[in-house]
Design a protein around this motif. Structure first.
Motif, PDB file in Angstrom:
ATOM      1  N   THR A  86      -0.045  -8.140  -4.450  1.00  0.00           N
ATOM      2  CA  THR A  86      -0.507  -7.038  -3.483  1.00  0.00           C
ATOM      3  C   THR A  86       0.019  -7.866  -1.802  1.00  0.00           C
ATOM      4  O   THR A  86      -0.207  -8.994  -2.289  1.00  0.00           O
TER       5      THR A  86
ATOM      6  N   ALA B 115      -3.828  -2.358   5.414  1.00  0.00           N
ATOM      7  CA  ALA B 115      -3.037  -1.889   4.757  1.00  0.00           C
ATOM      8  C   ALA B 115      -2.223  -2.445   3.925  1.00  0.00           C
ATOM      9  O   ALA B 115      -2.559  -3.735   3.600  1.00  0.00           O
ATOM     10  N   THR B 116      -2.627  -2.313   1.963  1.00  0.00           N
ATOM     11  CA  THR B 116      -2.457  -2.853   0.739  1.00  0.00           C
ATOM     12  C   THR B 116      -0.838  -2.313   0.618  1.00  0.00           C
ATOM     13  O   THR B 116      -0.863  -1.049   0.198  1.00  0.00           O
ATOM     14  N   ALA B 117      -0.173  -3.017  -0.107  1.00  0.00           N
ATOM     15  CA  ALA B 117       1.115  -2.284  -0.361  1.00  0.00           C
ATOM     16  C   ALA B 117       1.650  -3.045  -1.882  1.00  0.00           C
ATOM     17  O   ALA B 117       1.649  -4.116  -1.854  1.00  0.00           O
ATOM     18  N   THR B 118       1.725  -2.527  -3.188  1.00  0.00           N
ATOM     19  CA  THR B 118       2.085  -3.631  -4.470  1.00  0.00           C
ATOM     20  C   THR B 118       3.822  -3.117  -3.904  1.00  0.00           C
ATOM     21  O   THR B 118       4.519  -2.770  -3.596  1.00  0.00           O
TER      22      THR B 118
ATOM     23  N   ASP C 207      -6.618   2.085  11.240  1.00  0.00           N
ATOM     24  CA  ASP C 207      -5.437   1.924   8.965  1.00  0.00           C
ATOM     25  C   ASP C 207      -4.904   0.622   8.979  1.00  0.00           C
ATOM     26  O   ASP C 207      -4.432   0.606   7.944  1.00  0.00           O
TER      27      ASP C 207
ATOM     28  N   PRO D 254       4.099   0.672   4.087  1.00  0.00           N
ATOM     29  CA  PRO D 254       4.290   1.821   2.736  1.00  0.00           C
ATOM     30  C   PRO D 254       3.068   1.256   2.182  1.00  0.00           C
ATOM     31  O   PRO D 254       3.052  -0.464   1.602  1.00  0.00           O
ATOM     32  N   HIS D 255       3.012   2.211   1.247  1.00  0.00           N
ATOM     33  CA  HIS D 255       2.000   1.544  -0.761  1.00  0.00           C
ATOM     34  C   HIS D 255       2.647   1.076  -1.016  1.00  0.00           C
ATOM     35  O   HIS D 255       1.996   0.182  -1.834  1.00  0.00           O
ATOM     36  N   GLU D 256       3.911   1.123  -1.481  1.00  0.00           N
ATOM     37  CA  GLU D 256       4.709   0.079  -1.932  1.00  0.00           C
ATOM     38  C   GLU D 256       5.502  -0.080  -2.049  1.00  0.00           C
ATOM     39  O   GLU D 256       6.502   0.174  -0.918  1.00  0.00           O
TER      40      GLU D 256
END
Length: 646
Positions: free
Chosen positions: A606, A623-626, A620, A533-535
């Motif tokens: 992050t 990937a980075t997630a906050t 992909d 997930p992105h966050e």
């Protein structure tokens, strides 16, 4: 009339003498240019023609055995015994056809003919592998001159080292529909044969494997593992009235959870030839059949060619010199032509496509050779090897006409490429090589992923080759081997050649054999793809303790397996585990120390998630997630509101 094998050998030797004379070389000197490789195993029967090898570890000892068939109907299992490869089991398939009641009117009952690649799988899930093989060849003039040959589909079960037995319910289908008469349309007293290979897959979701095959008997077949037809099968007239040469593909084209069967046929209707996609229950997939401009000897390859997340269908057309066969088609899952397709070529395209990321750009490319087999006295008009991106653009360096790799000249004149290509990193340089067999070649030719031909004289044989190779770690030594069937120096006996490659077994092999795998599904698997997930939002009830724990998931949204790692600089966060491997989904525990946070939302930092295979990033990745943290009354911020009606 078809020329004998000795005629072929004599022609090639004569050609060698001519070349030697023109070049001022005596026979002895030019033979010493590069001695043909001695066969690893010489077979008791006739040469191997069109039957590409299959490998599997039948006895679970850590290495694999080789399964291959000869043009006289002999089926062989070859194993490494100590330091020597040898035949550990063999069977004349005609004996089992005759025992099952094959017509005595068939004049040449002592032999059959294997032109297909054997398939291997545990059909009934009992832990024992089975070999599935089609026999009988075609019903052409040379078979009629010999009195005919019986054909069918046979299944052999592995019992123990080295014992195989015919499975009850087989052979199938025991039909005599084609043979003599106009258009080979009348019975000839022999059970009809098969040229295409079987494909294995669970088409009805019952946990065991079905057998799909296309025959010269004008039927499309699907059987259960016990030889009983799956409901709705076979498909017969009026849908099909002409037999087929192609091997079906199996893939879940419509993403309903079950694979479909894709048949490329020799059936012409209203001026066009048809490709069918059937569900397991024999119903047609909406949008199919689709039309091509010539017959399809080529076996379809299935993969996500245009990168939209859906499987596409790619196949070549044409096997004889009629107009319309110089094309390669690509359709989507709805039966629509992909943008940029079909691609027009310089000749007929009977070879089957290979799919893989040839140039390392993350996309799937289509690779296929041009040119039919034909007569050695009549050169084919096209000798190109093509490689296209998913949108139909040529890969840089292609098309190219590979040299024939012969003992008298490893850079001999190009010839047609009627056999399927194989894609693998055989030399361990990190790039994919394309292995091809030129028409009438005495060796395997190599093309680099930039189109540069770089033949290795080690991959030369003692006679002509008529099939595609296989690349695998067959002997379990951690290195790749190349395997191909052919003939010995006289041409009187079959032979299997095995070469050790200086390449790790873990190196990339995007299309390592005919129709991709030993189940012969023809499906290119989706590459591993990182999902995260992105966050990530954590909710902590104020006053409930000093930590908040949340379970996140690292997903593989493709196929295969990859290694993943999570990195961060958040002092309040502990990630357990921080790295591992994932096939489908892997849980990750995020523990945040909440001491010192005031009420409200907080941005903690992050997470950087990476995935890799053999040190190379997967799709992909990264990937980075906050990571966010809420502290306060969670019921107000998070819990849903439920109102009861009175």
């Amino acid at each position: 009339m078809k020329k004998s094998r000795l005629s072929k050998v004599a022609f090639v030797i004569a050609l060698m003498l001519v070349v030697g004379a023109v070049g001022g070389l005596a026979l002895g000197s030019f033979l010493s240019y590069a001695a043909p490789t001695t066969p690893t195993v010489t077979l008791s029967g006739a040469r191997v023609s069109q039957s590409s090898a299959a490998v599997a570890d039948f006895d679970a000892d850590g290495d694999k055995e080789i399964v291959i068939g000869g043009e006289d109907g002999m089926l062989y299992v070859i194993a490494r015994v100590g330091s020597t490869w040898s035949v550990v089991w063999s069977r004349q398939t005609a004996d089992d056809l005759n025992a099952a009641g094959a017509p005595s009117s068939c004049g040449n009952r002592a032999v059959s003919d294997i032109r297909s690649a054997p398939a291997i799988g545990d059909l009934n899930g009992d832990g024992h592998l089975e070999i599935v093989v089609t026999t009988g060849g075609d019903s052409g003039q040379h078979y009629r001159e010999e009195g005919g040959r019986n054909g069918g589909v046979l299944v052999y079960r592995y019992n123990s080292s080295w014992s195989f037995s015919l499975v009850s319910g087989w052979p199938q289908p025991k039909l005599d529909i084609i043979g003599l008469g106009p258009g080979a349309s009348d019975p000839d007293g022999c059970w009809d044969g098969f040229w295409g290979s079987p494909a294995l897959g669970d088409l009805d979701g019952d946990g065991d494997l079905e057998v799909a095959v296309e025959g010269f008997d004008r039927r499309l077949h699907v059987w259960h593992h016990n030889g009983a037809y799956l409901a709705g099968w076979p498909i017969t007239s009026p849908v099909i009235y002409r037999g087929g040469w192609s091997t079906p593909a199996l893939a879940d084209v419509d993403q309903d959870g079950l694979p479909e069967v894709i048949f490329a046929t020799d059936y012409k209707k209203n001026g066009a030839y048809l490709l069918y996609v059937f569900n397991g229950d024999a119903s047609l997939l909406p949008g199919f059949p689709v039309q091509a401009s010539q017959n399809m000897v080529s076996s379809p390859a299935i993969g996500d060619v245009n990168g939209d997340g859906w499987l596409d269908i790619v196949v070549g057309t044409g096997s004889y010199e009629l107009s319309g066969g110089h094309k390669v088609y690509a359709w989507d899952h709805n039966g629509n032509l992909l943008p940029g397709w079909p691609q027009t070529t310089g000749g007929n395209m009977p070879a089957s496509p290979a799919l893989g990321d040839l140039d390392g750009d993350g996309d799937v490319e289509v690779i296929i050779g041009c040119g039919a087999e034909g007569d050695p006295y009549n050169p084919v008009p096209c000798t190109n090897l093509y490689a296209w991106h998913g949108d139909g653009r040529s890969v840089s360096g292609f098309p190219v006409a590979p040299y024939s790799n012969n003992p008298w000249n490893s850079q001999d004149a190009p010839n047609g490429l009627p056999y399927p290509s194989v894609l693998a990193d055989c030399d361990g340089d990190g790039s994919i090589e394309i292995l091809v067999v030129n028409r009438w070649s005495w060796g395997i030719s190599t093309v680099e992923n930039n189109g540069n031909p770089t033949n290795d004289s080690a991959l030369q044989t003692q006679n002509t080759l008529e099939s595609s190779p296989l690349v695998d770690d067959v002997d379990g030594d951690g290195k790749l081997e190349v395997v191909i069937g052919g003939a010995n120096s006289s041409g009187n006996n079959g032979a299997v050649y095995i070469w050790d490659m200086n390449s790790s077994a873990g190196n990339a092999r995007p299309w390592p054999m005919f129709h991709h795998n030993v189940a012969r599904t023809g499906r290119y698997p989706a590459p591993p793809r990182l999902g995260f997930p992105h966050e990530v939002r954590l909710f902590h009830q104020y006053g409930s303790g000093d930590t908040e724990i949340w379970c996140a998931m690292v997903y593989n949204e493709g196929e295969g397996e990859f290694d993943w790692n999570i990195a961060h600089t958040i002092s309040q966060l502990q990630v357990t585990p921080a790295s591992s491997a994932v096939t489908d989904a892997a849980p990750v525990k995020l523990t945040v120390t909440t001491t010192g946070f005031s009420t409200g939302w907080h941005t903690l930092g992050t997470l950087i998630v990476t995935g890799s295979v053999d040190g190379k990033p997967v799709e992909d990745s990264p990937a980075t997630a906050t990571l966010y943290l809420f502290v306060g009354d969670v019921s107000r911020a998070y819990m849903p509101l439920v109102v009861r009606n009175r």
